[in-house]
Design a protein around this motif. Sequence first.
Motif, short mmCIF file in Angstrom:
data_model
loop_
_atom_site.label_atom_id
_atom_site.label_comp_id
_atom_site.label_asym_id
_atom_site.label_seq_id
_atom_site.Cartn_x
_atom_site.Cartn_y
_atom_site.Cartn_z
N THR A 55 0.83 -1.21 0.00
CA THR A 55 0.00 0.00 0.00
C THR A 55 0.86 1.25 0.00
OG1 THR A 55 -1.76 -1.15 1.21
CG2 THR A 55 -1.79 1.25 1.25
N ALA A 56 1.88 1.28 0.87
CA ALA A 56 2.75 2.45 0.98
C ALA A 56 3.55 2.68 -0.31
CB ALA A 56 3.69 2.28 2.16
N ILE A 57 4.05 1.60 -0.91
CA ILE A 57 4.86 1.75 -2.12
C ILE A 57 3.99 2.21 -3.29
CG2 ILE A 57 6.30 0.53 -3.79
CD1 ILE A 57 7.08 -1.36 -1.48
N ALA A 58 2.80 1.64 -3.42
CA ALA A 58 1.90 2.04 -4.50
C ALA A 58 1.51 3.51 -4.36
CB ALA A 58 0.66 1.16 -4.52
N HIS A 59 1.29 3.95 -3.12
CA HIS A 59 0.98 5.36 -2.87
C HIS A 59 2.14 6.25 -3.32
CE1 HIS A 59 -0.70 8.84 -0.71
NE2 HIS A 59 0.55 9.08 -0.33
N SER A 60 3.36 5.83 -2.99
CA SER A 60 4.55 6.58 -3.38
C SER A 60 4.69 6.63 -4.90
CB SER A 60 5.79 5.93 -2.76
OG SER A 60 6.97 6.53 -3.24
N LEU A 61 4.50 5.50 -5.55
CA LEU A 61 4.62 5.43 -7.01
C LEU A 61 3.61 6.35 -7.68
CD1 LEU A 61 5.66 4.29 -9.67
CD2 LEU A 61 4.20 2.28 -9.31
N ALA A 62 2.37 6.33 -7.20
CA ALA A 62 1.33 7.20 -7.78
C ALA A 62 1.73 8.67 -7.64
CB ALA A 62 -0.01 6.93 -7.10
N GLY A 63 2.23 9.05 -6.47
CA GLY A 63 2.62 10.44 -6.26
C GLY A 63 3.74 10.88 -7.19
N ILE A 64 4.71 9.99 -7.42
CA ILE A 64 5.85 10.32 -8.28
C ILE A 64 5.38 10.59 -9.71
CG2 ILE A 64 7.91 9.35 -9.38
CD1 ILE A 64 8.39 7.83 -6.71
N VAL A 65 4.65 9.65 -10.29
CA VAL A 65 4.32 9.77 -11.71
C VAL A 65 3.21 10.78 -11.97
CG1 VAL A 65 5.14 7.45 -12.27
CG2 VAL A 65 2.77 7.77 -11.60
N LEU A 66 2.24 10.90 -11.07
CA LEU A 66 1.16 11.85 -11.29
C LEU A 66 1.66 13.29 -11.21
CD1 LEU A 66 -1.76 10.13 -9.35
CD2 LEU A 66 -1.59 10.46 -11.83
#
Length: 222
Positions: A55-66
């Motif tokens: 959950t934490a990693i997916a949240h981080s990934l979304a923030g980076i690319v968006l």
Amino acid sequence: LLPAMPILDASLLTNATGGDQAAVDELVTMCVEDARQRFTELTIALGSGDAKRATAIAHSLAGIVLSIGGMEVGQLARHIETAAQSEHLEPCRAILIELDRALNRLEQAFDKPIGAHETRAGSKETMLPIITLKVAPFESLIAEDERVPRTLLAHQISRWGYEVVETDNGDAAWLLLNANDPPRIAVLDWVMPGLDGVAICQKLHENPDRPFTYTLLLTAKT
């Protein structure tokens, strides 16, 4: 089936950097490196059944690319975040395959000239006019643990005529804001190491006699 999303909304990059190719290249390199690192970490977390970590990693990934307009990858990362948060890991593993393909498409999109991309609405992107503020060079603080959105914000705020100081954690941000001559503007991530953005806001309001700080709280929790 997930609804289709544009691969890249390049207007976010263009408007933040003013079309400065060196700045665009810097951000693109950061995004590709960090997104691939998060993808590897996410694959490991899902493989080991660690829903909280996924959950934490997916949240981080979304923030980076968006932050730089990676709409398709961001959408897929958010779907994984939502499913992992509910501990539904099997759908996450299926989405992970498509996420890898979407990352490849995003990397290919970055190889095109930024002005050739389509915006979210499907029309050619247009750059917003540069705003020149007639203000004293106030110092602005950006506290964000992910380097891609932090660097993007720094480019944007610098273009508005402000001096920028950056940090990647809340504890350092609070030290800067609690100094004798603190930044007048603070852009704070909601979730980051150390004090989070909400905790810093609360501490700022505990002392009404301190110099006023204009505070913006950022979050990918939407």
